[in-house]
Scaffold this motif. Sequence first.
Motif, PDB file in Angstrom:
ATOM      1  N   PHE A 525      33.862  -9.643  45.963  1.00  0.00           N
ATOM      2  CA  PHE A 525      34.891 -10.628  45.695  1.00  0.00           C
ATOM      3  C   PHE A 525      36.107 -10.332  46.579  1.00  0.00           C
ATOM      4  O   PHE A 525      36.240  -9.229  47.123  1.00  0.00           O
ATOM      5  CB  PHE A 525      35.304 -10.606  44.215  1.00  0.00           C
ATOM      6  CG  PHE A 525      34.250 -11.146  43.285  1.00  0.00           C
ATOM      7  CD1 PHE A 525      34.376 -12.406  42.734  1.00  0.00           C
ATOM      8  CD2 PHE A 525      33.129 -10.396  42.962  1.00  0.00           C
ATOM      9  CE1 PHE A 525      33.418 -12.903  41.873  1.00  0.00           C
ATOM     10  CE2 PHE A 525      32.163 -10.890  42.112  1.00  0.00           C
ATOM     11  CZ  PHE A 525      32.299 -12.151  41.569  1.00  0.00           C
ATOM     12  N   THR A 526      36.957 -11.301  46.702  1.00  0.00           N
ATOM     13  CA  THR A 526      38.196 -11.133  47.469  1.00  0.00           C
ATOM     14  C   THR A 526      39.387 -11.342  46.549  1.00  0.00           C
ATOM     15  O   THR A 526      39.299 -12.080  45.553  1.00  0.00           O
ATOM     16  CB  THR A 526      38.265 -12.128  48.635  1.00  0.00           C
ATOM     17  OG1 THR A 526      38.246 -13.472  48.132  1.00  0.00           O
ATOM     18  CG2 THR A 526      37.120 -11.904  49.611  1.00  0.00           C
ATOM     19  N   ILE A 527      40.512 -10.678  46.891  1.00  0.00           N
ATOM     20  CA  ILE A 527      41.759 -10.833  46.151  1.00  0.00           C
ATOM     21  C   ILE A 527      42.883 -11.084  47.145  1.00  0.00           C
ATOM     22  O   ILE A 527      43.014 -10.380  48.146  1.00  0.00           O
ATOM     23  CB  ILE A 527      42.055  -9.584  45.285  1.00  0.00           C
ATOM     24  CG1 ILE A 527      43.328  -9.813  44.477  1.00  0.00           C
ATOM     25  CG2 ILE A 527      42.088  -8.319  46.098  1.00  0.00           C
ATOM     26  CD1 ILE A 527      43.577  -8.723  43.444  1.00  0.00           C
ATOM     27  N   ILE A 528      43.648 -12.121  46.889  1.00  0.00           N
ATOM     28  CA  ILE A 528      44.793 -12.457  47.733  1.00  0.00           C
ATOM     29  C   ILE A 528      45.991 -12.730  46.832  1.00  0.00           C
ATOM     30  O   ILE A 528      45.833 -12.960  45.613  1.00  0.00           O
ATOM     31  CB  ILE A 528      44.515 -13.681  48.635  1.00  0.00           C
ATOM     32  CG1 ILE A 528      44.168 -14.904  47.793  1.00  0.00           C
ATOM     33  CG2 ILE A 528      43.414 -13.363  49.636  1.00  0.00           C
ATOM     34  CD1 ILE A 528      43.981 -16.174  48.604  1.00  0.00           C
ATOM     35  N   TYR A 529      47.185 -12.719  47.401  1.00  0.00           N
ATOM     36  CA  TYR A 529      48.407 -12.986  46.654  1.00  0.00           C
ATOM     37  C   TYR A 529      49.392 -13.677  47.584  1.00  0.00           C
ATOM     38  O   TYR A 529      49.247 -13.653  48.817  1.00  0.00           O
ATOM     39  CB  TYR A 529      48.994 -11.690  46.102  1.00  0.00           C
ATOM     40  CG  TYR A 529      49.373 -10.683  47.168  1.00  0.00           C
ATOM     41  CD1 TYR A 529      50.650 -10.661  47.714  1.00  0.00           C
ATOM     42  CD2 TYR A 529      48.440  -9.764  47.635  1.00  0.00           C
ATOM     43  CE1 TYR A 529      50.998  -9.742  48.705  1.00  0.00           C
ATOM     44  CE2 TYR A 529      48.780  -8.845  48.614  1.00  0.00           C
ATOM     45  CZ  TYR A 529      50.062  -8.841  49.138  1.00  0.00           C
ATOM     46  OH  TYR A 529      50.392  -7.936  50.118  1.00  0.00           O
TER      47      TYR A 529
END
Length: 559
Positions: A525-529
């Motif tokens: 999975f990927t996480i961005i902000y």
Amino acid sequence: MSNPTFEGTIEQQSLAAEVFRLMTTQARFFAEDAPIRQTLGNLVEFLSRQHSQETAIMATAIDTALQMNAHIFEREERDDDVVYVTSRLGAFRPRQPDMTHMFKKRLFDPENPLPIDDISVVVSTSRPVLTTVEPVYISDYWQQQSGIKVPIDDETGTIAIDTGLPVYTTAPQEGVETPAEPRFAALERIIETEDVAVFGRSEPVEDGADVSVAAAEEPVFTSELDEAQVEVMTAAPHAAATAEEAEQVAVIPYRRYPAVDSVMVLANGATVDLAQPNDVLLATYGADLINQLFEHIEQDPLRRIVRFGTMCYPEDSLTNLGKNDLRRIREDIIEAGRPLLDTTIIADLYYHSQRNADYEGFRFALNYRLSREKDFEYVGVPGANLWSAKGLPAIGSKRVKASEMAQLTSYLTDGFDDSLNDQSAEAIRERGELSRYLTFFEWVYGVLPLDASLAALLPPPVLADQRSAVLQIESPQHYTSYTVEVRYPTGNRGGWLQGLEEFFLEYLVAGSLITLARTAEPDVFTIIYEEAAEDSDRLLALDEKKTSLALAIRPSSRQ
């Protein structure tokens, strides 16, 4: 066993007895009637040394003494040497096998043999020219014994019935005239009774007329008889039969088979009609049918079919893995320092190519065997079978215990989960991403509660007793990757995701908006902000002391 009596002079008797003793001693483990052979040359060479005589003189003495006892020693001349044959009984007699009780003789010589004229029909050395269908030759004797008598065609000598009746054929003998008898037409009228289907009467026809058979469209089934038999009753003899007497009735009983019931009742009480198309059944009752199938597989005491997740395989076809294989797999996982995929284990230890025909079978055997071992734990997701082993370091922060987190997130199982108020689970699954604000507790400990919205995004467990799953979360903004663990809820205990403490404290602040999204890999999975300009402010922080925990305001700089 008594010694035989020898003839000749005293010297000849003594020499013959010595030769007999030598030959029987040599063949002491032979059967009593087995032949014992010895050449004259060997006897002369041995006895000449024993008696200190010349070989020529000894050869003449032995040959003369044994010829005087020809009833004990049989003399055979082979090439340039002489061979004497005897046995432990005193004389060799070839065995005569007893053939009086052989199965072959008892099979072809019955107690009550057939008449000569019928045997020539049953057993024949000549075979007729084969036509489209090879006829089966049955003599009149066997037809009379079974109560069956069928008319014979004068031209071909055979008759074939196409109404489901057995085919009875016979051929005329050469040189024997077949009497001209009236033949009977096929049975065209069908009379249905309660138990059997009866084919009606027929009338005699002229010689040379065509004979046809009318087939029954829907025979009447019966349960009276277990085996299909045909009983044909004919009037005797044909020449004296009248129109009323010349009847032929074929009674054809059939076994009554129960109608197949296509309706099945599921465990939840729902009724399913299996006659529907497969796509309709799977779309409507797919999950229930699969669960019922798995339940029956688990209840099999012989375990002929074993199951791993949603995959099934015959137990007899599984590849066996020994203790040495399990030790190597565990060492490979410990050396890597993280859970490994089953495909990685196969490639590292067994050099098995995915192009091999037995690759999937070996892969299933590996997963099934590891699932039954206590030293291994399945932490995979659908499409990615990950295995962990005892000895690997724990994932996530040690500042909070698993039992405490399970109690803290138990509110999710008590009905206080409002994570789907802003977005539905179907929308999350369709988009493949989830956005949420980071709370202070989540930011400090690097955990995310496994609420309904996060559960809609993350993959479900594969095994019924699976405790956790390991995922990889990548940060495209910083080119970093983190190993996280998903703890699934059990009973009244909630679930959570842990392992993001370092990422949260390094790049985020409490209240940040993060977005988790799926990738092409089921376990990645990927996480961005949302990034903002750098700013300095006083932030609330957790002051951990040895005896207690306290909140404190500290200056901090975050982007």
